[in-house]
Scaffold this active site. Structure first.
Site, PDB file in Angstrom:
ATOM      1  N   TRP A 102       8.454 -35.623   1.773  1.00  0.00           N
ATOM      2  CA  TRP A 102       8.450 -34.293   2.395  1.00  0.00           C
ATOM      3  C   TRP A 102       9.477 -33.365   1.763  1.00  0.00           C
ATOM      4  O   TRP A 102       9.181 -32.192   1.505  1.00  0.00           O
ATOM      5  CB  TRP A 102       8.613 -34.388   3.911  1.00  0.00           C
ATOM      6  N   ASP A 172      14.311 -29.702   7.629  1.00  0.00           N
ATOM      7  CA  ASP A 172      12.950 -29.989   8.089  1.00  0.00           C
ATOM      8  C   ASP A 172      13.023 -31.156   9.068  1.00  0.00           C
ATOM      9  O   ASP A 172      13.051 -32.316   8.665  1.00  0.00           O
ATOM     10  CB  ASP A 172      12.063 -30.331   6.887  1.00  0.00           C
ATOM     11  N   LYS A 196       4.501 -34.068  15.700  1.00  0.00           N
ATOM     12  CA  LYS A 196       5.172 -35.362  15.771  1.00  0.00           C
ATOM     13  C   LYS A 196       5.888 -35.526  17.114  1.00  0.00           C
ATOM     14  O   LYS A 196       5.586 -36.421  17.875  1.00  0.00           O
ATOM     15  CB  LYS A 196       6.161 -35.532  14.625  1.00  0.00           C
TER      16      LYS A 196
HETATM   17  C1  LIG Z   1       4.278 -33.927   8.946  1.00  0.00           C
HETATM   18  C2  LIG Z   1       5.425 -33.356   8.199  1.00  0.00           C
HETATM   19  C3  LIG Z   1       5.319 -32.172   7.436  1.00  0.00           C
HETATM   20  C4  LIG Z   1       4.002 -31.444   7.234  1.00  0.00           C
HETATM   21  O1  LIG Z   1       3.561 -30.790   8.347  1.00  0.00           O
HETATM   22  P1  LIG Z   1       2.249 -29.870   8.283  1.00  0.00           P
HETATM   23  O2  LIG Z   1       2.189 -29.336   9.667  1.00  0.00           O
HETATM   24  O3  LIG Z   1       1.104 -30.730   7.911  1.00  0.00           O
HETATM   25  O4  LIG Z   1       2.503 -28.796   7.294  1.00  0.00           O
HETATM   26  C5  LIG Z   1       6.449 -31.701   6.817  1.00  0.00           C
HETATM   27  N1  LIG Z   1       7.622 -32.326   6.918  1.00  0.00           N
HETATM   28  C6  LIG Z   1       7.760 -33.460   7.635  1.00  0.00           C
HETATM   29  C7  LIG Z   1       9.106 -34.115   7.724  1.00  0.00           C
HETATM   30  C8  LIG Z   1       6.670 -34.008   8.288  1.00  0.00           C
HETATM   31  O5  LIG Z   1       6.816 -35.140   8.999  1.00  0.00           O
END
Ligand SMILES: *Cc1c(COP(=O)(O)O)cnc(C)c1O
Length: 360
Positions: A102, A172, A196
């Site tokens: 990511w 993030d 999540k």
């Molecule tokens: C799932 C995830 C993403 C991507 O999310 P999207 O909504 O599909 O853009 C980005 N960063 C992390 C840490 C994730 O777990």
């Protein structure tokens, strides 16, 4: 059919109580005689929902007043692009720490927009360890330092917030927000896709220090500009109202659980049980350095990959679903977010012990 224990990495399991409340309010919400999906985002009722959800985020995370709380769209991936556009001037370098898929993707989206410096990259150990802060080569004059506190795919988590001095830290937190108490004042910006640990896909929570809101160049259009979105209270256009509503119910659920300190205790216990079951098994293996193992996403392999389909099929039979690991890592991955009950982890641990007795 009864509900399974769902170990999906995302979209992920939601608290049962939240789904029950949503079911009960499906046809008539909040005295409206209509579903929350069917009322205007400009209505008084929805405005109250928006205000309450922001207040709950501020309470749960202790968000200081000089931070804006935004409810955005486009997934965390859109933030990968909005962050460089908003937080860095055209000529300013931006720093990225790469500890997994990511953070690597975040840096990749920024590359076409700004001068990206990778200040540390854990590719050398296949993203199973975090490069020591002392070894990061921060760029003088960088607009910010971006990192991913929990790599959802590799199962690597920072258990401390790295110190970047006066350079704003951008995180993030898609897969570990609300999993433990947080000192928001250490960050320039925090963001998280909802699917999540917050609610359904379609919503992104962003917490931005207010002085950073004004950094964007004039060329950034309002729909991608944090300042404009903040000024319109995240309603510059129609927000994903149902996702926002469910997120609001999840915040209320978190408060009923006793807040993040309590949630963190449960998360710690769940993760410890699962890692112990892996480490003591002589059968399963987790590749991540013990100091940075994730409390949310636990990858593990079986002694022989030929057993993977058998494990997955038997687990499914036992009501334990979505354990297949990410294609880049292989093996299994158990995502044990806030909404995964401790009983689900207990059931998985029992199943794993039984499976290894029969096949190990
Ligand atoms: C799932 C995830 C993403 C991507 O999310 P999207 O909504 O599909 O853009 C980005 N960063 C992390 C840490 C994730 O777990």
């Amino acid at each position: 059919m009864s509900r399974i224990f769902n170990f999906s990495a995302g979209p992920a399991t939601l608290p049962r109580e939240v789904l029950e409340q949503a079911r009960d309010e499906m046809l008539e919400w909040h005295g409206q005689g209509a579903s929350v999906m069917e009322v205007s985002h400009r209505s008084k009722a929805f405005g109250e929902l928006a205000e309450q959800s922001e207040a709950d985020v501020r309470e749960l995370l202790g968000v200081p007043d000089d931070y804006a709380v935004l409810f955005l769209q486009g997934g965390a991936t859109q933030q990968f692009a909005m962050i460089p556009m908003n937080l860095a001037a055209a000529e300013q370098p931006v720093d990225y720490v790469v500890t997994g898929q990511w953070s690597k993707k975040a840096a990749g989206q920024a590359k076409g927009l700004r001068k990206v410096n990778i200040v540390a990259d854990a590719a050398g150990n296949n993203y199973t360890d975090i490069p020591a802060r002392a070894d990061w080569r921060l760029t003088p004059g960088a607009a910010y330092v971006h990192y991913c506190p929990n790599e959802t795919i590799g199962g690597v988590e920072f258990h401390e917030v790295p110190d970047t001095g006066t350079v704003p830290l951008v995180a993030d937190m898609s897969s570990n927000i609300f999993s433990r108490p947080l000192d928001v004042s250490r960050f320039g910006m925090i963001y998280a896709g909802a699917q999540k640990n917050i609610g359904p896909a379609g919503l992104v929570l962003a917490i931005v220090r207010k002085d950073l809101l004004e950094r964007a160049a004039d060329a950034v259009p309002p729909i991608l500009r944090y300042a404009a979105l903040a000024e319109q209270k995240s309603m510059l256009n129609t927000p994903p109202t149902y996702s926002w509503y469910i997120a609001g119910l999840v915040f209320q659920w978190l408060k009923r659980q006793g807040g993040l300190a309590r949630i963190a205790e449960v998360n710690q216990r769940k993760a410890a049980k699962l890692y112990r079951a892996i480490d003591d098994s002589g059968c399963y293996r987790n590749p991540v350095a013990p100091a940075c193992r994730s409390r949310m996403n636990v990858p593990f392999t079986l002694p022989d990959a030929a057993l993977d389909p058998v494990f997955l099929a038997e687990a499914q039979q036992a009501g334990l679903a979505a354990l297949k690991g990410h294609r880049s890592v292989g093996g299994m991955r158990a995502s044990i977010y806030n909404a995964m009950p401790e009983a689900g982890v207990d059931a998985l641990v029992d199943f794993m012990a039984d499976f290894s007795r029969r096949h190990g």
